[in-house]
Design an enzyme around this catalytic site. Structure first.
Site: not given
Length: 302
Positions: A36, A48, A52, A252
């Protein structure tokens, strides 16, 4: 000239872990992994690959046509694209599903752990690519499996040169399918890890891949990128960023610059060099679409 950008529109939930993943994960206990991470900082961004890349190409002055699918929660994303001056004629809105969601956690060394829910992206193959006088270029970026397969065939059938950039979608395909992508594409872009996987699955070396396309680019992060053409490799050095804040969307931003250069008819090395500049610009800002592009500072006219 317009460029069709096939890929995802997604909402990115980005979390910052102030420690190091390596200090929290015991290598000899991976078979019972149960960890965790406390993430004090959290934000939600438009993301996405299609969004991008379109943002980057549009900011440079190119004409981006994202081809993607959003869900019932995607109206704000569609509105944002239109406000940026990016066409949404190939963006489909589906009422019975969510827009794709990426949950991205970054540690202090800029390592990332990502969980991705594809949502509406799984229906991206429904939208078809057809020949059109103003569409002169395309890219296949990570998307639904069927969409990537079908859109590659459609680009080729329409006579539209395209970049195959499988990214995190690469593991979905076997060697025969990846070889088919390479043979259909005009350019291939991968990072160094993806390049090794691509070679392993296809049995083709980087040199051999470069002889089957107009160019292969292997990005190397902070080390720049290697450009392969006709079996010969050249290196394009990295650009030092003003700060290293967030790597999300750097690839991207690089792809948008690559497409802009290809639109201009530049040599592949020059396209890659502009990509390295955009990657350095993006990494200094949080989120994949929050950086600003000064065209004059990049040596671009207008």
């Amino acid at each position: 000239m317009a460029t069709v950008i096939c890929g995802s529109l997604a909402f990115d939930t980005i979390m910052s872990f102030e420690g190091r993943f390596a200090d929290q994960i015991l290598p000899d206990q991976l078979h019972i992994l149960n960890v965790s991470f406390l993430v004090p900082a959290l934000r939600r961004d438009f993301g996405g690959c299609a969004g991008n890349v379109a943002y980057s190409l549009n900011a440079l002055g190119g004409v981006a046509l994202p081809m993607a699918t959003v869900g019932s929660d995607g109206a704000d994303y569609v509105k944002r694209l239109r406000e940026l001056g990016i066409s949404t004629e190939f963006v489909r809105e589906l009422p019975d599903t969510y827009t794709a969601q990426a949950m991205i956690m970054t540690d202090r060394d800029n390592n990332q752990i990502t969980a991705f829910h594809p949502g509406a992206m799984q229906q991206a193959h429904v939208t078809r690519i057809e020949a059109r006088p103003d569409i002169r270029l395309g890219i296949i970026s990570p998307d639904g499996r069927n969409a990537m397969l079908e859109h590659a065939e459609q680009f080729h059938a329409a006579g539209i040169p395209f970049v195959f950039d499988p990214g995190q979608g690469l593991p979905m395909f076997n060697g025969e399918e990846l070889t088919r992508f390479i043979d259909l594409a005009d350019w291939v872009t991968v990072n160094d890890y993806e390049a090794r996987m691509l070679s392993e699955r296809t049995g083709l070396s980087e040199e051999e891949i470069s002889r089957r396309v107009r160019g292969l680019v292997v990005t190397l992060g902070a080390q720049g990128c290697d450009v392969w053409k006709d079996g010969n490799k050249s290196h394009v050095p990295a650009v030092t960023p003003s700060a290293v804040i967030d790597p999300t969307g750097c690839g991207d931003a690089w792809r948008g610059a690559l497409l802009f250069g290809l639109e201009q008819g530049w040599p592949l090395e020059r396209c890659a060099a502009l990509g390295n500049q955009l990657g350095a610009l993006k990494i200094a800002q949080r989120g994949p679409q929050n950086y600003e592009v000064d065209r004059s500072a990049l040596g671009l006219v207008g």
